[in-house]
Write a protein that holds these residues in place. Structure first.
Motif, PDB file in Angstrom:
ATOM      1  N   PRO B  43       0.804  -1.229   0.000  1.00  0.00           N
ATOM      2  CA  PRO B  43       0.000   0.000   0.000  1.00  0.00           C
ATOM      3  C   PRO B  43       0.833   1.275   0.000  1.00  0.00           C
ATOM      4  O   PRO B  43       0.408   2.294  -0.544  1.00  0.00           O
ATOM      5  CB  PRO B  43      -0.836  -0.121   1.283  1.00  0.00           C
ATOM      6  N   ALA B  44       2.040   1.231   0.574  1.00  0.00           N
ATOM      7  CA  ALA B  44       2.820   2.459   0.695  1.00  0.00           C
ATOM      8  C   ALA B  44       3.120   3.040  -0.686  1.00  0.00           C
ATOM      9  O   ALA B  44       3.149   4.246  -0.875  1.00  0.00           O
ATOM     10  CB  ALA B  44       4.123   2.197   1.446  1.00  0.00           C
ATOM     11  N   ASP B  47      -0.931   3.208  -3.111  1.00  0.00           N
ATOM     12  CA  ASP B  47      -2.017   4.164  -2.849  1.00  0.00           C
ATOM     13  C   ASP B  47      -1.830   5.425  -3.687  1.00  0.00           C
ATOM     14  O   ASP B  47      -2.767   5.925  -4.311  1.00  0.00           O
ATOM     15  CB  ASP B  47      -2.076   4.520  -1.356  1.00  0.00           C
ATOM     16  N   GLY B 233      12.256   0.490   2.139  1.00  0.00           N
ATOM     17  CA  GLY B 233      11.126   0.247   3.037  1.00  0.00           C
ATOM     18  C   GLY B 233      11.585   0.057   4.476  1.00  0.00           C
ATOM     19  O   GLY B 233      12.510   0.715   4.946  1.00  0.00           O
ATOM     20  N   PRO B 262      10.112   9.694  -2.251  1.00  0.00           N
ATOM     21  CA  PRO B 262       9.428  10.092  -1.016  1.00  0.00           C
ATOM     22  C   PRO B 262       8.865   8.891  -0.254  1.00  0.00           C
ATOM     23  O   PRO B 262       8.808   8.897   0.972  1.00  0.00           O
ATOM     24  CB  PRO B 262       8.293  10.988  -1.509  1.00  0.00           C
ATOM     25  N   GLU B 263       8.478   7.827  -0.998  1.00  0.00           N
ATOM     26  CA  GLU B 263       7.935   6.631  -0.357  1.00  0.00           C
ATOM     27  C   GLU B 263       8.906   6.063   0.666  1.00  0.00           C
ATOM     28  O   GLU B 263       8.497   5.489   1.675  1.00  0.00           O
ATOM     29  CB  GLU B 263       7.668   5.550  -1.409  1.00  0.00           C
ATOM     30  N   ASP B 266      10.752   9.712   3.182  1.00  0.00           N
ATOM     31  CA  ASP B 266       9.932  10.401   4.179  1.00  0.00           C
ATOM     32  C   ASP B 266       9.797   9.660   5.505  1.00  0.00           C
ATOM     33  O   ASP B 266       9.855  10.275   6.568  1.00  0.00           O
ATOM     34  CB  ASP B 266       8.549  10.728   3.601  1.00  0.00           C
ATOM     35  N   PRO B 267       9.592   8.326   5.480  1.00  0.00           N
ATOM     36  CA  PRO B 267       9.436   7.640   6.772  1.00  0.00           C
ATOM     37  C   PRO B 267      10.688   7.710   7.653  1.00  0.00           C
ATOM     38  O   PRO B 267      10.601   7.457   8.849  1.00  0.00           O
ATOM     39  CB  PRO B 267       9.151   6.186   6.372  1.00  0.00           C
ATOM     40  N   LEU B 268      11.836   8.036   7.076  1.00  0.00           N
ATOM     41  CA  LEU B 268      13.055   8.076   7.890  1.00  0.00           C
ATOM     42  C   LEU B 268      13.072   9.268   8.834  1.00  0.00           C
ATOM     43  O   LEU B 268      13.799   9.281   9.830  1.00  0.00           O
ATOM     44  CB  LEU B 268      14.295   8.141   6.985  1.00  0.00           C
ATOM     45  N   TYR B 305       0.887  15.762  -1.305  1.00  0.00           N
ATOM     46  CA  TYR B 305       1.924  15.862  -2.322  1.00  0.00           C
ATOM     47  C   TYR B 305       2.082  14.527  -3.037  1.00  0.00           C
ATOM     48  O   TYR B 305       1.780  13.477  -2.474  1.00  0.00           O
ATOM     49  CB  TYR B 305       3.248  16.336  -1.726  1.00  0.00           C
ATOM     50  N   ARG B 307       3.872  11.217  -4.702  1.00  0.00           N
ATOM     51  CA  ARG B 307       5.038  10.354  -4.522  1.00  0.00           C
ATOM     52  C   ARG B 307       5.467   9.876  -5.912  1.00  0.00           C
ATOM     53  O   ARG B 307       4.786  10.175  -6.903  1.00  0.00           O
ATOM     54  CB  ARG B 307       4.696   9.137  -3.654  1.00  0.00           C
TER      55      ARG B 307
END
Lengths: 632, 403
Positions: B43-44, B47, B233, B262-263, B266-268, B305, B307
């Protein structure tokens, strides 16, 4: 000298990993010991733990609030566990053995979609632990101080749970229930509350294990499945119900992994071996070896047969006229299906998938129901059949028809080898050994690029021209599946089938009347593998390609779900379960966004409605009506 | 089973099943695009991909559709399973009567669909899957691919990597085809440009299960000058945090595949590394008119925004529309002819579907990562045209089976 220091430092890493593993496994071991539930949702509790901890820490701040947040997460998930036990599991304790597994499988689906809905798809990396965010110099290396904390916390939790089990009344009851549930009940202990408490405690421990990972890994939706496998391995290797055993097993596995990573890529006599790639299956290799050498795990003891699980199974009966008539109508309508649905060509496509699933589930039921051997790795034979056929066509250049005959034989040979080891074990240990073999077979398929195509698998595995049309392939599948299902059924009513059922119901008595129990079980195992392989070969040619998923644990679980959903104590059960599950999956996935949760909810409803399985329920109704007529 | 719950549960289950099996309603005079992807498993990435597709469909239909027809998108979730994907492809073709197929994220599913397209003679646009084999070893005339392949992603990084002039390299990659082929390409290309290079450590943890502490230490113990990373990931997040804590990246160059998307960046959050050479998508700083228009439309439609997945989904639909326009039809043979050398305007500029291997020339952005106040961004980036990193027609001919 530096090589030694680097080795010792890797052992320290292994210690930290062992603590994480142990925390998840401890809860699973407790739950299984007392309730005998194979809790697939345990990994989901772990995942919930880390997600809730993430939110709790974001809410409570980074000082003391951080630690409070971790504790709150564990407690919250413990409460979820209690609710699950009271609302769902409590209603199905008297269902046939393993049936609860189906409910926990449904929970996995529901919890995963719920987490996606609440927390979104992006992985969530939590903040570092306050005060333990940095590193300490050890052996000339920067070692994370949080890992030192983890190294301490594992044995601490082990000690606390051990104290709880040996020094409190609750602990005494838990230990008593682990040894003999029925006796504990007879002595006036409220089993319902004991089970709830144990289930909640297990869920709490899983969530604590998850929450403590917050500074080390991001919360993500894959954690449930990546965790559950390792947790089961640790529990079984350690010996069911033995917490010290679980810790030793966790230590063994974590250290072996660390050593594999330390070794990295090594040249041995000119052959390059990548030990780091071995980490893919190291836990399953360990499990296979331990179970072959010590059938009850490192510190486990032989399992007492559970006495309260459902009523004894009625003997199988040959079908009466009604059954024969129903079967005849069914076969006729299956033959008439393609012309009748000519305007909807997809029906035949889906029917092929359903038929393949029926044969796969029927072959599992053959050893699981009448054979009493619960295989958690049946996909190994499905996959071997599929790969066997695919490789014979692609590499050996055989015609498709020959590959379809020889593919299942590959699976049969696999089952003969794996079965020889597996039938020496019983109960859940047998189940886990079959799983270990299946995972090893999967890892080989996943890694052996030159033969199996590695993680991509093989493509270009299409049927011969005269079978390429959907209708032609449907009739081929129908013929082979009906023949396979009929043969399996026929065997159950042959002397061999009676011997296998006798061996299940009482190994001792069967032995006393001259049945070689192990050999009968071994042959049964091989036959089931052969027919699963036929299903796999049919599958490969219907899809034109084959990939490692076909022998992964997910496929094995699908087969278990089908058999249990249909009813393990009826012969029609696996066929009904496979049809319902495959059709539901197809329909629900197409029409709903949160289809996993929907599928889980439907399974949960079916579980609560039909604790004997769907076909089991129908049989009950028919029997009840017949009895009523007989009375008149 | 209590009576109450059966009274509720039975009608509920029946209602659910009846509702679910309602037959699809076919729209008149529309072009149908059948799309298959692993929506629930990935999904990351997917989506935002879905949103990108939706935006493109809305734009096209608002402008009057293609060849006078509206476009209808039908998506299916393959549950990350190639067997399911093939069944759904049959369903889309036989029941929904879609005109073309598109989709795929995971390599093995992309390959299964590629082969399906060949067997059933259906036009297939592989939008996301990265594996080189889709256009080379397993390529066929029915399949085209949009996203820059593994080979291209690695090749984009090579010029700057060579400039670093580092000799001792450590490598870490997820243990499956994507990681393996990325590493094989990296080694081959770097060795060709810089023959004295040494690969001193190699770690291949299982996908999604990296033992980050041990892996980081093993890499550090090999004392490399630089590191090539293919993890992404959750694996990437674990690796970066451990590496930061244990000082792995101090004084070492890191080259990292896809990390600027960005996928994955960004989570970092505040762990985002400084100075890594990466491929990615700096949506905040691309000032071409095509991208500005896309960015504005995307933000307006979704209040979020984009991705990289958004770019891929959007450009895939735009590619199909452009192909149908050029072919003046959705007939498979005409679509194949139209896609050979088809030019499409995308947010990354004009791309071309190469006739020789059916790969689009969509490129990517190469730059350095920067931790900008607790958030990872890309700096000093430039766009690398896919055409510049693709092998020549003659080389491709050797890789690709004849049609």
């Amino acid at each position: 000298m530096d090589a030694l220091a680097s080795f010792v430092a890797q052992l320290l890493n292994g210690l930290a990993g062992a603590s994480s593993l142990f925390l998840v496994a401890a809860g699973l071991s407790l739950i299984f010991g007392v309730t005998r539930i194979v809790n697939f949702a345990h990994g989901s509790f772990y995942m919930l733990g880390i997600y809730v901890a993430y939110s709790a820490v974001a809410w409570l701040g980074r000082g003391v609030g951080y630690w409070l947040g971790l504790a709150l997460a564990a407690i919250a998930v413990g409460i979820v566990g209690a609710v699950v036990e009271m609302v769902v599991l409590r209603r199905i304790y008297r269902a046939p053995e393993l049936f609860q597994l189906l409910a926990t499988f449904a929970l996995v689906l529901i919890i995963k979609d719920a987490a996606l809905w609440i927390w979104g798809a992006e992985e969530l990396l939590g903040p570092r632990a306050p005060g333990l965010g940095g590193s300490l110099p050890i052996l000339g290396r920067a070692f994370p101080s949080y890992d030192l904390f983890l190294i301490v916390i594992g044995p601490t939790v082990l000690g606390l749970v051990w104290l709880l089990l040996t020094r409190t009344r609750f602990g005494t009851l838990v230990r008593a229930a682990t040894q003999d549930r029925e006796m504990v009940g007879a002595l006036g202990v409220n089993q319902a509350w004991l089970f709830t408490a144990v289930f909640a405690l297990g869920a709490l421990l899983a969530a604590l294990g998850g929450a403590l990972q917050l500074p080390r890994e991001p919360a993500n939706l894959e954690l449930d499945l990546t965790t559950i496998g390792a947790a089961f391995v640790v529990v079984v290797v350690g010996g069911m119900g033995s917490l010290p055993g679980a810790y030793i097993a966790a230590l063994l596995i974590a250290e072996l992994k660390a050593i594999c990573i330390w070794l990295g890529v090594v040249d041995v006599f000119g052959v390059t071996i990548s030990f780091s790639k071995l980490t893919l299956v190291v836990e399953f290799l360990v499990m296979a070896v331990v179970l072959v050498v010590r059938p009850w795990g490192l510190l486990g003891r032989p399992q007492a047969p559970p006495r309260v699980s459902g009523a004894a199974e009625a003997p199988l009966r040959l079908g009466d006229n009604l059954t024969t008539a129903v079967a005849a109508v069914l076969v006729l309508s299956l033959v008439a299906l393609p012309p009748m649905t000519a305007s909807q060509p997809y029906v035949a496509v889906l029917a092929i998938d359903i038929l393949v699933a029926v044969l796969f589930a029927t072959s599992l039921h053959f050893i699981m129901g009448p054979g009493g051997m619960h295989s958690f790795g049946h996909a190994a034979y499905f996959g071997l059949g599929a790969y066997g056929a695919a490789i014979l066509v692609r590499a050996a250049g055989l015609p498709m028809e020959a590959a379809l005959v020889l593919g299942p034989l590959v699976a049969g040979i696999g089952a003969v080898v794996f079965g020889w080891f597996s039938v020496r074990l019983t109960g859940v240990y047998l189940a886990m050994l079959t799983l270990a073999f299946a995972q090893i077979a999967w890892a080989v398929a996943y890694q052996w690029d030159s033969v199996t195509g590695g993680s991509n698998g093989l493509t270009g595995v299409w049927p011969a021209a005269w079978l390429a049309g959907t209708r032609a392939y449907y009739y081929l599948t129908l013929t082979l599946v009906l023949a396979g299902a009929w043969l399996l059924r026929r065997m159950l009513f042959s002397p061999f089938g009676y011997a296998m059922r006798a061996a299940r119901d009482s190994a001792l008595r069967a032995d006393a009347i001259g049945i070689d129990v192990k050999r009968v079980q071994w042959v049964g195992f091989a036959i089931a593998g052969l027919f699963a392989g036929l299903a796999g070969s049919l599958f490969a040619f219907s899809k034109g390609s084959i990939s490692p998923e076909s022998l992964y644990v997910g496929k094995s679980i699908d087969a278990l779900v089908m058999v249990l959903l249909g009813g393990v104590q009826t012969l029609a059960g696996p066929a009904v379960g496979a049809s319902v599950f495959t059709w539901l999956h197809d329909t629900v996935a197409r029409n709903t966004e949160y289809w996993r949760a929907m599928l889980g909810a439907i399974i949960l409803i079916l579980v609560l409605l039909f604790p004997q399985g769907i076909a089991g329920f129908v049989q009950q109704v028919v029997d009840a009506r017949r009895d009523a007529k007989g009375d008149r | 089973m209590s009576r109450l719950s059966s009274r509720i549960a039975v009608p509920l289950a029946v209602a659910v099943l009846l509702g679910a099996s309602a037959l699809p309603v076919a729209a008149q005079g529309t072009i149908k695009i059948g799309e298959i992807n692993s929506y629930k498993a990935q999904p990351a990435f997917l989506d935002s991909y879905k949103r990108g597709m939706q935006l493109a469909i809305d734009e096209i239909n608002a402008a009057g559709g293609v060849n006078g027809k509206q476009i209808e998108l039908i998506t299916r979730d393959d549950n990350a399973n190639p067997g399911d994907a093939v069944r759904l492809a049959e369903e889309l073709v036989s029941r929904e009567k879609v005109d073309v197929l598109m989709g795929g994220f995971l390599s093995h599913i992309g390959l299964a669909l590629t082969d399906f397209a060949k067997q059933k003679k259906v036009f297939f646009l592989a939008s996301e899957p990265l594996t080189d084999k889709i256009v080379w070893q397993n390529g066929n005339r029915y399949t085209f691919r949009l996203r820059p392949s593994t080979y291209m992603q690695v090749a984009m990084l090579i010029p700057e990597t060579v400039k670093m002039g580092k000799k001792r390299w450590a490598i870490v990659y997820p243990n499956y085809e994507y990681g393996q082929s990325a590493v094989a390409t990296f080694k081959a290309l770097l060795k060709a440009a810089q023959p004295d290079v040494e690969f001193v450590a190699e770690q291949a943890p299982p996908l999604g299960k990296v033992d980050a502490g041990s892996v980081v230490q093993a890499l550090a113990d090999a004392k490399p000058d630089a590191i090539f990373n293919v993890l992404f990931g959750a694996d990437l997040a674990k690796f970066v945090r451990e590496g930061n804590t244990r000082g792995l990246f101090k004084g070492r160059e890191v080259v990292s595949l896809l990390t600027g998307e960005p996928e994955y960046l960004d989570p970092l959050k505040d762990e985002a590394p400084n100075g890594w050479l990466v491929t990615g998508y700096p949506w905040y700083g691309i000032n071409t008119p095509e991208h500005k228009a896309f960015l504005a439309a995307y933000r307006k439609a979704f209040n979020d925004y984009p991705r990289l997945g958004s770019i891929v989904g959007y450009s895939a639909i735009k590619s199909l529309a452009a192909g149908m326009q050029k072919a003046k039809s959705t007939d498979t043979e005409k679509m194949i002819a139209a896609f050979s050398g088809l030019q499409v305007s995308t947010p990354f500029g004009m791309i071309t579907y190469r006739p020789e291997d059916h790969q689009s020339t969509m490129g990517g952005y190469v730059g350095k990562t920067k931790n900008d106040g607790g958030k990872g961004v890309m700096v000093d980036y430039r766009y690398v045209d896919g055409n510049k990193v693709l092998p020549s027609a003659a080389e491709v001919k050797k890789l690709r089976p004849a049609d």
